[in-house]
Design a protein around this motif. Structure first.
Motif, PDB file in Angstrom:
ATOM      1  N   ASN B  39       0.824  -1.204   0.000  1.00 10.56           N
ATOM      2  CA  ASN B  39       0.000   0.000   0.000  1.00 10.56           C
ATOM      3  C   ASN B  39       0.864   1.261   0.000  1.00 10.56           C
ATOM      4  O   ASN B  39       1.894   1.309   0.670  1.00 10.56           O
ATOM      5  N   ILE B  40       0.454   2.236  -0.771  1.00  8.30           N
ATOM      6  CA  ILE B  40       1.043   3.576  -0.644  1.00  8.30           C
ATOM      7  C   ILE B  40      -0.085   4.601  -0.669  1.00  8.30           C
ATOM      8  O   ILE B  40      -1.215   4.307  -1.089  1.00  8.30           O
ATOM      9  N   GLU B  41       0.225   5.793  -0.162  1.00  9.65           N
ATOM     10  CA  GLU B  41      -0.636   6.956  -0.375  1.00  9.65           C
ATOM     11  C   GLU B  41       0.241   8.046  -0.951  1.00  9.65           C
ATOM     12  O   GLU B  41       1.398   8.186  -0.568  1.00  9.65           O
ATOM     13  N   THR B  42      -0.337   8.801  -1.867  1.00 11.28           N
ATOM     14  CA  THR B  42       0.386   9.952  -2.375  1.00 11.28           C
ATOM     15  C   THR B  42      -0.261  11.216  -1.824  1.00 11.28           C
ATOM     16  O   THR B  42      -1.417  11.200  -1.417  1.00 11.28           O
ATOM     17  N   ARG B  43       0.508  12.312  -1.787  1.00  8.25           N
ATOM     18  CA  ARG B  43      -0.082  13.611  -1.451  1.00  8.25           C
ATOM     19  C   ARG B  43      -1.243  13.875  -2.401  1.00  8.25           C
ATOM     20  O   ARG B  43      -1.267  13.299  -3.507  1.00  8.25           O
ATOM     21  N   VAL B  44      -2.192  14.729  -2.014  1.00  2.00           N
ATOM     22  CA  VAL B  44      -3.367  14.947  -2.878  1.00  2.00           C
ATOM     23  C   VAL B  44      -3.101  15.984  -3.953  1.00  2.00           C
ATOM     24  O   VAL B  44      -3.934  16.158  -4.842  1.00  2.00           O
ATOM     25  N   VAL B  45      -1.978  16.687  -3.887  1.00  2.00           N
ATOM     26  CA  VAL B  45      -1.725  17.758  -4.868  1.00  2.00           C
ATOM     27  C   VAL B  45      -0.564  17.403  -5.790  1.00  2.00           C
ATOM     28  O   VAL B  45       0.350  16.685  -5.411  1.00  2.00           O
ATOM     29  N   GLU B  46      -0.653  17.916  -6.993  1.00  2.00           N
ATOM     30  CA  GLU B  46       0.424  17.799  -7.978  1.00  2.00           C
ATOM     31  C   GLU B  46       0.605  19.176  -8.625  1.00  2.00           C
ATOM     32  O   GLU B  46      -0.331  19.978  -8.655  1.00  2.00           O
ATOM     33  N   PRO B  47       1.804  19.431  -9.157  1.00  3.92           N
ATOM     34  CA  PRO B  47       1.952  20.666  -9.936  1.00  3.92           C
ATOM     35  C   PRO B  47       0.923  20.682 -11.063  1.00  3.92           C
ATOM     36  O   PRO B  47       0.684  19.648 -11.701  1.00  3.92           O
ATOM     37  N   ILE B  48       0.314  21.844 -11.304  1.00  2.00           N
ATOM     38  CA  ILE B  48      -0.769  21.911 -12.292  1.00  2.00           C
ATOM     39  C   ILE B  48      -0.315  21.420 -13.661  1.00  2.00           C
ATOM     40  O   ILE B  48      -1.058  20.734 -14.362  1.00  2.00           O
ATOM     41  N   ASP B  49       0.937  21.742 -14.042  1.00  2.00           N
ATOM     42  CA  ASP B  49       1.344  21.350 -15.399  1.00  2.00           C
ATOM     43  C   ASP B  49       1.622  19.854 -15.513  1.00  2.00           C
ATOM     44  O   ASP B  49       1.810  19.338 -16.600  1.00  2.00           O
ATOM     45  N   ARG B  50       1.619  19.140 -14.387  1.00  2.80           N
ATOM     46  CA  ARG B  50       1.669  17.674 -14.460  1.00  2.80           C
ATOM     47  C   ARG B  50       0.265  17.082 -14.621  1.00  2.80           C
ATOM     48  O   ARG B  50       0.094  15.982 -15.134  1.00  2.80           O
ATOM     49  N   LEU B  51      -0.736  17.843 -14.179  1.00  3.20           N
ATOM     50  CA  LEU B  51      -2.120  17.368 -14.274  1.00  3.20           C
ATOM     51  C   LEU B  51      -2.760  17.748 -15.605  1.00  3.20           C
ATOM     52  O   LEU B  51      -3.461  16.950 -16.228  1.00  3.20           O
ATOM     53  N   ALA B  52      -2.555  18.987 -16.022  1.00  2.00           N
ATOM     54  CA  ALA B  52      -3.268  19.525 -17.190  1.00  2.00           C
ATOM     55  C   ALA B  52      -2.486  19.231 -18.457  1.00  2.00           C
ATOM     56  O   ALA B  52      -1.416  19.787 -18.682  1.00  2.00           O
ATOM     57  N   LYS B  53      -3.022  18.319 -19.276  1.00  2.00           N
ATOM     58  CA  LYS B  53      -2.318  17.888 -20.481  1.00  2.00           C
ATOM     59  C   LYS B  53      -3.071  18.297 -21.733  1.00  2.00           C
ATOM     60  O   LYS B  53      -2.875  17.707 -22.797  1.00  2.00           O
ATOM     61  N   GLY B  54      -4.023  19.223 -21.570  1.00  2.00           N
ATOM     62  CA  GLY B  54      -4.775  19.658 -22.738  1.00  2.00           C
ATOM     63  C   GLY B  54      -5.946  18.756 -23.074  1.00  2.00           C
ATOM     64  O   GLY B  54      -6.571  18.916 -24.123  1.00  2.00           O
ATOM     65  N   GLY B  55      -6.270  17.828 -22.196  1.00  2.00           N
ATOM     66  CA  GLY B  55      -7.382  16.925 -22.472  1.00  2.00           C
ATOM     67  C   GLY B  55      -8.696  17.440 -21.913  1.00  2.00           C
ATOM     68  O   GLY B  55      -8.774  18.523 -21.323  1.00  2.00           O
TER      69      GLY B  55
END
Lengths: 450, 450
Positions: B39-55
């Motif tokens: 099991n792992i948990e990740t932080r709930v936030v990511e840099p926006i440019d890692r999330l937003a890929k134009g989709g």
């Protein structure tokens, strides 16, 4: 694409570190449930005007908005910064469906946009227990909730913890009986005793709370009383102040100390410490903070108390008493220091070796037989040389490697001792201690060396 | 202060409903761990440019900003909208500390600012399993990961589930062997078969993917093949298309169907459905979606597949295969419909009655003795008449009430049957089924009535 790098204040754990956090949360949950506390989770967002009350915390609130929102759209939601504000709202929203007194525990992250430092994170997990009544809540629940947290934390493999308990009625009654003009300010000033020298605090009591020099001296004497039994009652009485609220406070605090006594150990102590005030306005009786030996720099790792109005909808008031434990604040420094670690990187107790790629189905059948009896295992990723498969198990911390022969016999090797024995997949079970990853703690050693 | 009201898209559960979610997550976790998933948990936030890929998803991303941030400050962080993007980043960030193939499971909320509807929430919990390799990842892990999710979901008290599996290589190879000019577009068009009539899809294959009418007809015939065994191989071959990639896809899909066969039951079936394509570009082999009988309106309640490049840092590529299960999407409608419910509102199996306020300590001693043997209990909040204390237990769903007499004898009453017997707090234990709250499911009845 941004460079891959940790985000300051948003710590993450490796799988073997996450073992520690999971086992700690599981242990806490077990204790809370044994005492009848029901688990809830709240959504992570609240309306901003429910979060922002004009206090210090306001500027640390994270607000949430859709990326596609209009530039002039007003953000309406913020991330909760503790578990108390959402819990109070949950109680009001669901009062008609809850049974009071309502015991709940809640283990969730909260978010604060503060400057990250050891023990202070922007995303951090807390474990809270509270008991909430409708209109009234018997005082005995103060004793109950503190004792439950003493038991819960006492079951964890942490360095020694100290519960420092006080009572707001005791302080307020003492100050009132003493004739301090501004009791509220006096409490706030006394609360600075861990940051300022006694002289300065005495001076501020005179200047800000209107105390005489003699009164200030008595306030300071009260604040130096710290004992692990109820002898504080006589020590306070010896100061010669008489007040009805003071008497109630003494009785309540003595009941908490007495009620927790049989749950204490060398790992968790409970003391009356008449210096503890907790700055927050909403506490009205019992107050406490929890400190960890060797980690005093973290300040308190837990705290809580009694609040006569946890929530109110104008008609009905919900009094509560609760204690919060800082899971991230406590565990992340302990993990970083190597005090706590997980015994392995994977849940698997067994790696089932694969002799050659055609024999994968046979290895999978062994794994299925082991799993049917609750033994976690994995089948080797490829049919490499056995030495390589053993090293793969070693790197993951898997204690056993299973070998199946073409003639249908099986052997299992304890790769720590090197011992290899015949085994039957339908009956063989590893020793109880090897079944699951466990938490390895050096806290006991630290304690013994002190 | 805003009026207390639920926030659309942010569902919360009452304590007895939360029992369902917790037990489901515990059951899933047990199965995943039996198969060696960490099991792992990740932080709930990511840099926006890692999330937003134009989709399509971009406009639904929630961005985060401190309330005190300057008005012109650029937001840099967003909330993750699935568990795949943060997992891929976690793998790259921690590759040096992980052992590959890396099996992990992750159960966390994700956030999307979409229009809320049944099964679609702005905060929703997912349970993901993935196996990730470094540079390479054997195909047998495709079989493994699908089978693990079949076993995990088969252990839950849900309405019947259907795993619909296909393989991108099979579709691509078939289209290529058939001579369709634009294979990528053809896959996207075929993916619309559940929304558009066949005629329209055929027409779009001609107009958009450059297919002839005859080729379009064969594409549609491929898409109608749906069987619960490997007979699809002969059905596809009967269409007369030859292609090396098609052969690989047929072999892989047959291996998944065969490999899952012994884990299927009347509660979970696994079918080859050659219409499943999954629109997402990153799938490269196995693809699947999971549907729930009677809840087809939710669309898929799970899905996943193989991606040859889950993550890459330019030097090293990490192929993966995984399946995601929509915990909130599945459970919240089932709870709302009364299909799933918790057996009680509290963990307590016993309410220890209090005869009068002076006898509270005696009742607490009984509770302590019961808890020492793992029996969750609570002591009555006040010394009301016994009838009132029994009704308090009833309202919480607590099955047993404990009475202590002044002479030191004890009796325990099963308030469902009314049976009351002598009992010793040092030895009495409730029946195994009453020890913990359980999930009550009418899914079996639904199934039988169909």
């Amino acid at each position: 694409m941004p460079k891959i790098a940790p985000l300051s204040g948003f710590p993450e754990l490796l799988p073997e570190q996450r073992v520690v956090e999971r086992e700690v949360i599981a242990s806490l949950s077990r204790t809370f449930e044994l005492h009848g506390f029901a688990n809830i989770e709240t959504r992570v967002v609240e309306p901003i005007d429910r979060l922002a009350k004009g206090g210090e915390i306001d500027k640390e609130i994270y607000v949430l908005q859709r990326l596609a929102a209009d530039a002039d759209a007003k953000a309406e939601l913020g991330m909760h910064f503790d578990l108390t504000v959402p819990f109070a709202r949950y109680v009001l929203e669901n009062a008609g469906h809850l049974e009071f007194p309502f015991r709940r525990f809640q283990v969730q992250p909260a978010w604060r946009g503060e400057r990250p430092q050891e023990g202070r994170y922007r995303q951090f997990t807390q474990a809270d227990i509270d008991i909430v009544g409708r209109d009234t809540l018997g005082f005995h629940h103060d004793v109950e909730v503190v004792r439950v947290m003493v038991e819960a934390l006492g079951a964890l493999p942490l360095p020694p913890l100290s519960f420092q308990v006080n009572n707001r009625k005791l302080i307020q009654g003492f100050y009132r009986g003493l004739g301090i003009p501004d009791v509220t300010t006096a409490i706030k000033v006394i609360d600075k005793l861990d940051k300022l020298p006694e002289d300065t605090v005495a001076q501020q009591l005179v200047e800000q709370a209107g105390a005489s020099a003699e009164q200030a001296a008595l306030c300071l004497r009260l604040a130096t009383i710290r004992v692990a039994d109820t002898s504080f009652v006589e020590q306070v009485r010896a100061l010669g102040v008489e007040d009805e609220l003071l008497e109630t406070g003494l009785t309540e605090l003595a009941a908490v100390i007495d009620g927790c006594a049989s749950a204490t150990s060398e790992r968790v102590t409970v003391e009356a410490n008449l210096r503890i005030a907790r700055g927050l306005d909403y506490y009205t009786g019992t107050v406490l903070e929890v400190f960890m030996a060797g980690y005093e720099r973290l300040k308190s790792v837990g705290g809580g108390g009694r609040y006569d109005a946890l929530a109110s909808d104008g008609k009905t008031t919900y009094p509560g008493v609760g204690v919060s434990f800082g899971v991230s604040r406590t565990l992340i420094p302990l993990i970083a220091d190597g005090v706590l670690s997980g015994s392995r990187k994977v849940p698997s107790a067994v790696l089932v070796a694969v002799t050659d790629d055609d024999a994968r189905d046979a290895s999978t059948a062994v794994a299925t037989a082991l799993r049917a009896r609750g033994v976690a295992c994995e089948v080797s990723a490829d049919a490499a040389k056995f030495g390589k498969q053993i090293r793969a198990a070693e790197r993951r911390g898997i204690p056993f490697v299973w070998f199946s022969q073409a003639d249908g016999t099986h052997q299992v090797k304890d790769i720590r001792s090197g011992e290899q024995v015949d085994a039957d997949p339908a009956t063989w079970t590893p020793p109880e201690d090897d079944l699951r990853p466990t938490v390895i703690s050096t806290a006991r050693e630290i304690e013994e060396n002190q």
